[in-house]
Design a protein around this motif. Sequence first.
Motif, PDB file in Angstrom:
ATOM      1  N   MET A 208       0.827  -1.205   0.000  1.00 13.41           N
ATOM      2  CA  MET A 208       0.000   0.000   0.000  1.00 13.41           C
ATOM      3  C   MET A 208       0.869   1.268   0.000  1.00 13.41           C
ATOM      4  O   MET A 208       1.713   1.462   0.887  1.00 13.41           O
ATOM      5  CB  MET A 208      -0.912   0.008   1.221  1.00 13.41           C
ATOM      6  N   PHE A 209       0.640   2.098  -0.999  1.00 10.27           N
ATOM      7  CA  PHE A 209       1.336   3.376  -1.118  1.00 10.27           C
ATOM      8  C   PHE A 209       0.351   4.499  -0.778  1.00 10.27           C
ATOM      9  O   PHE A 209      -0.607   4.722  -1.521  1.00 10.27           O
ATOM     10  CB  PHE A 209       1.866   3.575  -2.547  1.00 10.27           C
ATOM     11  N   PRO A 210       0.549   5.202   0.324  1.00 17.26           N
ATOM     12  CA  PRO A 210      -0.354   6.303   0.662  1.00 17.26           C
ATOM     13  C   PRO A 210      -0.228   7.444  -0.347  1.00 17.26           C
ATOM     14  O   PRO A 210       0.877   7.790  -0.777  1.00 17.26           O
ATOM     15  CB  PRO A 210       0.144   6.767   2.037  1.00 17.26           C
ATOM     16  N   ILE A 211      -1.344   8.006  -0.738  1.00 16.80           N
ATOM     17  CA  ILE A 211      -1.387   9.166  -1.625  1.00 16.80           C
ATOM     18  C   ILE A 211      -1.877  10.354  -0.802  1.00 16.80           C
ATOM     19  O   ILE A 211      -2.958  10.289  -0.202  1.00 16.80           O
ATOM     20  CB  ILE A 211      -2.326   8.918  -2.820  1.00 16.80           C
ATOM     21  N   CYS A 212      -1.077  11.404  -0.760  1.00 19.02           N
ATOM     22  CA  CYS A 212      -1.414  12.573   0.055  1.00 19.02           C
ATOM     23  C   CYS A 212      -1.663  13.785  -0.827  1.00 19.02           C
ATOM     24  O   CYS A 212      -1.156  13.876  -1.950  1.00 19.02           O
ATOM     25  CB  CYS A 212      -0.280  12.887   1.036  1.00 19.02           C
ATOM     26  N   ASP A 213      -2.443  14.731  -0.299  1.00 14.95           N
ATOM     27  CA  ASP A 213      -2.592  15.998  -1.010  1.00 14.95           C
ATOM     28  C   ASP A 213      -1.365  16.855  -0.722  1.00 14.95           C
ATOM     29  O   ASP A 213      -0.451  16.445   0.001  1.00 14.95           O
ATOM     30  CB  ASP A 213      -3.893  16.704  -0.636  1.00 14.95           C
ATOM     31  N   TRP A 214      -1.331  18.065  -1.275  1.00 14.65           N
ATOM     32  CA  TRP A 214      -0.131  18.896  -1.154  1.00 14.65           C
ATOM     33  C   TRP A 214       0.137  19.322   0.285  1.00 14.65           C
ATOM     34  O   TRP A 214       1.238  19.709   0.633  1.00 14.65           O
ATOM     35  CB  TRP A 214      -0.222  20.102  -2.072  1.00 14.65           C
TER      36      TRP A 214
END
Length: 610
Positions: A208-214
Amino acid sequence: MSNGRIPEEVIEKVLKHHDIVDVVGRYVHLSKQGHYMKGLCPFHSEKTPSFTVTPEKQIYHCYGCGAGGGAIRFLMEIEGYSFIEAINQMATDANLDLGVDLGPDNRVQQDPDKAKLYEAYEFTGKLYQHILKNTEQGKQAMEYLRARGLSDKLIDTFGIGYAPSNWDTLAQLLEKRQYALPLMEKGGLLSARQEGQGYFDKFRDRIMFPICDWKGRLIAFGGRAMGDAQPKYLNSPETMLFYKSKSLYNIHLARPQIRKKQQIVLFEGYMDVIKAWEAGVTNGVATMGTSLTEEHTEIIRKQADQVIVSYDGDSAGQNAAYKSIPILEQAGFLVKIAMIPNGQDPDDYITNNGSERFVREIIDGAVPTIKYKLHYFRKNFKMQEDGEKLRYMKQALKILADVPSPIEREHYVKELSSEFHYSFDTTLQDLNEIRLQAEKSNHSGDNNAKPWNNVRNERRPREQTPSLLPAYYNAERQLLAIMLFDADITQYVERNLGDQFNVDAHGALAAYLYAYFAEGNEPNFSSFIAMLQEEELEGLASSIAMMGNSHGVNGRVIDDFISKIKIYKIEKLIEQKQEEMIAAAFSGDMAKAGLIGNERTSLIKQLKSF
């Protein structure tokens, strides 16, 4: 005046601790010119400065793209902050206790579902990390990551985790913590069972690769299968937090280096970004398997002016790189393409050749878009055959014909003529004939309808202003320029003109001024412009404020401005009455025509009184 939940005294307190020169100076190199500071506009690309900061009035204004406002608006524009976020950030920078709880994000507070989803994603990310690093279930996944060359430090830096193969590990834990499971399904963490009863985990048996906002808030996941499961990569669906066309993997970590270098490296996948990070390329982001969009360019346009596209070296990757060129160049970026040999992706190249070589040969060796286009089309021709060489030359010259720089065209013509043993003069002549034919078939010129001091396309297109503006228009602007800094004159204008401004935006600005001074506020342009909270009005106010208010102001001057504004309105009414009178007479209603004629006569008498 209304400012959402923020009291005016809070805004005043924040502004008093921030000089606009310091705020803007963190992003723009400013040089002093008389009473002003000038620099290159951060909101559109230009080669000579048109961006002005006025310390006395605490405003900025760009004569090129029309951007303008105060310190708060500048932060909102440059960082993408909401109004409250900008206030919060400025308060934090100044170590201010505002005495009120503004919250981290007014948009989240207004939407409890979003707030809950942010919490749930944060919890889920920590859960997956724990399972990867501390459980028997995650052991195989950890071995896989290490075999791919990822150190424990990299795993921690990017928050990588593991979703176990069980069907409902996450669902049970979310329910136990009293998260509403229908909302979790809507937010992309769970899936609903087909029978309509219960929920199961969206991701199972995946890295699992977390995707974050800016801002670094976790908003989605990318899950990679370790075996033969399909699809190999599975991203979260689009939700109220996550929009694929507007999200870039690793933007939160890469942002400081992007800003520092004014350059971004664009990859296709998570592993490319992570391996490149370890190689020293810390300004890399990824589009996560989706095509590059204009929305993506909006995210990075405020941070950088150069883009290196480092997509996979296979046909699909190189086609995607080619398609990205017009999108990036139209957004105003200087673009280069990193060419990876033998169909490798960046991850493979780093593994096979090492970090130092990747940076030196691939990233630093990225080529201009014209050179890449020549290479891209070349593969379609059998270069060992003379006829194919000639066909390629014609294609290459058509590509070069679109290059605006004569020096650049000549450079590539020399390369082509030398490689294929043609005369430089003959090759250049063929190129010029192609350009001449193109010009004859395109009478509309270069279609750049609104150029102003630009090297590339502007961020904000401006309406072209006629060289001679109507008297009423100038009068309204000059009157507003005085009103901005004089409460007494503003009150006089309100009594004698009110809402009779002919330009809607001018009337709106006047209404704000009436309200501002009616509350007993002293003239303070920085505070007033912060109250507007409307980008267009702030830009208009800053533009008008730049006119200054040294008009030899007296009562006669003010009355003259008011008269010019009223005269135009009366002239328009007279024209309208004339049309109505003719229409009534044409329809045979002479009585109505007579009444309208009397109204028109009264207006003419009123006009003569000025």
